[in-house]
Design a protein around this motif. Sequence first.
Motif, PDB file in Angstrom:
ATOM      1  N   LYS A 145       9.910  17.981  -6.378  1.00 21.57           N
ATOM      2  CA  LYS A 145       9.141  18.620  -5.438  1.00 21.57           C
ATOM      3  C   LYS A 145       7.958  17.654  -5.104  1.00 21.57           C
ATOM      4  CE  LYS A 145       9.679  23.525  -5.764  1.00 21.57           C
ATOM      5  NZ  LYS A 145       8.836  24.913  -5.604  1.00 21.57           N
ATOM      6  N   ALA A 146       7.353  16.862  -5.888  1.00 18.37           N
ATOM      7  CA  ALA A 146       6.024  15.839  -5.538  1.00 18.37           C
ATOM      8  C   ALA A 146       6.562  14.837  -4.928  1.00 18.37           C
ATOM      9  CB  ALA A 146       5.691  15.481  -7.083  1.00 18.37           C
ATOM     10  N   VAL A 147       7.811  14.560  -4.962  1.00 11.68           N
ATOM     11  CA  VAL A 147       8.143  13.240  -4.105  1.00 11.68           C
ATOM     12  C   VAL A 147       8.549  13.821  -2.779  1.00 11.68           C
ATOM     13  CG1 VAL A 147      10.089  11.787  -3.855  1.00 11.68           C
ATOM     14  CG2 VAL A 147       9.189  11.659  -5.847  1.00 11.68           C
ATOM     15  N   VAL A 148       9.190  15.081  -2.465  1.00 15.18           N
ATOM     16  CA  VAL A 148       9.396  15.493  -1.348  1.00 15.18           C
ATOM     17  C   VAL A 148       8.068  15.762  -0.560  1.00 15.18           C
ATOM     18  CG1 VAL A 148      10.519  17.457  -0.194  1.00 15.18           C
ATOM     19  CG2 VAL A 148      11.804  16.423  -1.866  1.00 15.18           C
ATOM     20  N   SER A 149       6.977  16.346  -1.098  1.00 13.83           N
ATOM     21  CA  SER A 149       5.703  16.410  -0.599  1.00 13.83           C
ATOM     22  C   SER A 149       5.067  15.310  -0.111  1.00 13.83           C
ATOM     23  CB  SER A 149       4.821  17.232  -1.774  1.00 13.83           C
ATOM     24  OG  SER A 149       5.380  18.598  -2.099  1.00 13.83           O
ATOM     25  N   MET A 150       5.397  14.025  -0.846  1.00 16.44           N
ATOM     26  CA  MET A 150       4.596  12.914  -0.372  1.00 16.44           C
ATOM     27  C   MET A 150       5.038  12.414   0.824  1.00 16.44           C
ATOM     28  SD  MET A 150       2.271  11.446  -1.980  1.00 16.44           S
ATOM     29  CE  MET A 150       2.514   9.772  -1.300  1.00 16.44           C
ATOM     30  N   THR A 151       6.502  13.090   1.382  1.00 17.36           N
ATOM     31  CA  THR A 151       6.888  12.524   2.938  1.00 17.36           C
ATOM     32  C   THR A 151       5.863  12.810   3.690  1.00 17.36           C
ATOM     33  OG1 THR A 151       9.118  13.240   1.979  1.00 17.36           O
ATOM     34  CG2 THR A 151       9.015  12.813   4.237  1.00 17.36           C
ATOM     35  N   ALA A 152       5.120  13.861   3.511  1.00 18.98           N
ATOM     36  CA  ALA A 152       4.076  14.318   4.826  1.00 18.98           C
ATOM     37  C   ALA A 152       3.002  13.036   4.548  1.00 18.98           C
ATOM     38  CB  ALA A 152       3.375  15.534   4.194  1.00 18.98           C
ATOM     39  N   LEU A 169       0.863  -1.166   0.210  1.00 11.56           N
ATOM     40  CA  LEU A 169      -0.072   0.075  -0.094  1.00 11.56           C
ATOM     41  C   LEU A 169       0.827   1.246  -0.112  1.00 11.56           C
ATOM     42  CD1 LEU A 169      -2.807  -1.046   2.447  1.00 11.56           C
ATOM     43  CD2 LEU A 169      -2.763  -1.078  -0.030  1.00 11.56           C
ATOM     44  N   ASN A 170       2.093   0.987   0.652  1.00 12.81           N
ATOM     45  CA  ASN A 170       2.981   2.319   0.550  1.00 12.81           C
ATOM     46  C   ASN A 170       3.410   2.878  -0.811  1.00 12.81           C
ATOM     47  OD1 ASN A 170       4.954   4.230   1.673  1.00 12.81           O
ATOM     48  ND2 ASN A 170       6.270   2.921   0.834  1.00 12.81           N
ATOM     49  N   LEU A 171       3.655   1.615  -1.814  1.00 17.88           N
ATOM     50  CA  LEU A 171       3.997   1.824  -3.251  1.00 17.88           C
ATOM     51  C   LEU A 171       2.708   2.383  -3.901  1.00 17.88           C
ATOM     52  CD1 LEU A 171       5.538   1.589  -5.659  1.00 17.88           C
ATOM     53  CD2 LEU A 171       4.866  -0.929  -5.718  1.00 17.88           C
ATOM     54  N   LEU A 172       1.535   1.860  -3.604  1.00 14.80           N
ATOM     55  CA  LEU A 172       0.323   2.380  -4.298  1.00 14.80           C
ATOM     56  C   LEU A 172      -0.004   3.722  -4.017  1.00 14.80           C
ATOM     57  CD1 LEU A 172      -2.229   1.765  -5.836  1.00 14.80           C
ATOM     58  CD2 LEU A 172      -3.339   1.141  -4.151  1.00 14.80           C
ATOM     59  N   LEU A 173       0.210   4.214  -2.678  1.00 16.35           N
ATOM     60  CA  LEU A 173      -0.010   5.583  -2.276  1.00 16.35           C
ATOM     61  C   LEU A 173       0.827   6.482  -3.012  1.00 16.35           C
ATOM     62  CD1 LEU A 173      -1.097   5.341   1.503  1.00 16.35           C
ATOM     63  CD2 LEU A 173      -2.597   5.317  -0.661  1.00 16.35           C
ATOM     64  N   LEU A 174       2.353   6.178  -3.030  1.00 19.01           N
ATOM     65  CA  LEU A 174       3.289   6.688  -3.362  1.00 19.01           C
ATOM     66  C   LEU A 174       2.966   7.194  -4.981  1.00 19.01           C
ATOM     67  CD1 LEU A 174       6.125   8.179  -2.916  1.00 19.01           C
ATOM     68  CD2 LEU A 174       7.182   5.952  -3.545  1.00 19.01           C
ATOM     69  N   VAL A 175       2.723   6.119  -5.793  1.00 18.02           N
ATOM     70  CA  VAL A 175       2.612   6.648  -7.140  1.00 18.02           C
ATOM     71  C   VAL A 175       1.254   7.468  -7.403  1.00 18.02           C
ATOM     72  CG1 VAL A 175       3.655   4.555  -7.893  1.00 18.02           C
ATOM     73  CG2 VAL A 175       1.116   4.545  -7.506  1.00 18.02           C
ATOM     74  N   LEU A 176       0.195   7.119  -6.557  1.00 22.17           N
ATOM     75  CA  LEU A 176      -0.829   7.938  -6.997  1.00 22.17           C
ATOM     76  C   LEU A 176      -0.381   9.480  -6.312  1.00 22.17           C
ATOM     77  CD1 LEU A 176      -3.692   5.409  -5.810  1.00 22.17           C
ATOM     78  CD2 LEU A 176      -3.173   6.186  -8.050  1.00 22.17           C
ATOM     79  N   GLY A 177       0.130   9.456  -5.337  1.00 18.35           N
ATOM     80  CA  GLY A 177       0.192  10.774  -4.595  1.00 18.35           C
ATOM     81  C   GLY A 177       1.074  11.712  -5.165  1.00 18.35           C
ATOM     82  N   VAL A 178       2.145  11.227  -5.939  1.00 20.64           N
ATOM     83  CA  VAL A 178       3.191  11.916  -6.750  1.00 20.64           C
ATOM     84  C   VAL A 178       2.413  12.651  -8.018  1.00 20.64           C
ATOM     85  CG1 VAL A 178       5.285  11.938  -8.291  1.00 20.64           C
ATOM     86  CG2 VAL A 178       5.361  10.698  -6.036  1.00 20.64           C
TER      87      VAL A 178
END
Length: 407
Positions: A110-117, A74-83
């Motif tokens: 910038k998108a990947v850094v924002s996904m840290t939150a 789920l971490n992978l799924l959320l990451l690709v959708l969130g970026v």
Amino acid sequence: MPAHYRSFRGSLPWLILLLQALLLLLFYFFVPEGAGPALSPGSAAFQDVSHMLLFGFGFSFLFLRRFGFSSIGLNLLLLVLGVQSSVLAEQALPVPLQRQRLDGLQRITKAVVSMTAVVISTGAVLGKANPVQLILMTVVEVLAFHGSRWLTQVFLQLPDSIPMRHVHLFGACFGLALSSRFSEPAPSSEKSRRTPRAELLSMLGTLFLWLFWPSFNLLLDEEGRSRTISNTYFALAASTVAAFVLSALTTKDGKFQMSHIQSAVLAGGVAVGSAAPRIESPWIAMILGLLASLLTSLGAYCLQRCLNPALKIHDTSGVHFTFGWPAVLGGLAQVVLLVVQNWDNLPSLGALVMIHVGAFCLTISVASIIGFITGSILNLRVFRTTPVSKYFEDQCYWEFPHLAVGF
């Protein structure tokens, strides 16, 4: 007899498909072809931060003995959708300052850094929120974080690098407010207990985070100064030493405890993220790392036993003392260093300090309010499909060739 679990076939696949189709359509109309060089010096740092989010946070959430598939998958799924959502939000928000045309690498960085939150917030509800809730949470939090950055630029006239450095604080506050709307699991639940094998895999993720954290702080610094890397490393080193010392001092028989180490070794990197560009000497970063590790260790030892039962908030991964409190310390250190370095300019110092404190408080307010509202909405009956008795269960969402007993 195997337990029966609710099927997500009628909701989850269609939600993912609909969201991806919407993202594809919006990309076609609103995301232009990026300009700039094919390869920039920031590409290596971008890869490091991607490793942090995929391997670091993914493995660090493996401490739950029966929630490993979900922690990684789920971490992978959320990451690709969130970026993808973050790139669109970056493009859509109107910024009053002159917008620099970003190339593809800069946009996705910038998108990947924002996904840290988002990843940090996920740790607060890990094992309690179902995939539908997590996907909706991701989209809302990405928009809220970009909105917080936009408000800081509009009303406080600060560069975008300032609210970007508050990404850990935003994720911790949002996650804690979100978790307050979820039911608490049973205190004696066997599924939430740690096992030596699970803690070993989780520590592997922490080591990934520790190794790549200087690259993360480098991306937060627009000027890319080399002292940001050195300050981050020395802060991490000092917090690691303090973590081992404090772990031995707070255990009954003086032995190290893996959960204490995991919580505190990253504290220096989080705390120095806001202040790294202003730290001129490594010893200052080391002191900040020691203080951050002390704050995190005391939080792990005291807050879970005292504060959490009183407030009725269950934070699965302890993100409030792992990321939240060190981020608060870093924000205070940033203000102190700002005062020291601008002491000769007293007429404008007060306004400058108030603006930075305002940005700090704005981040906390937006994250907490939106997180609380989001948690309330996600716990409506239409979204709340996982009962408390099925918390921390992989079998709710993944198919196993064997029963849950023993894995």
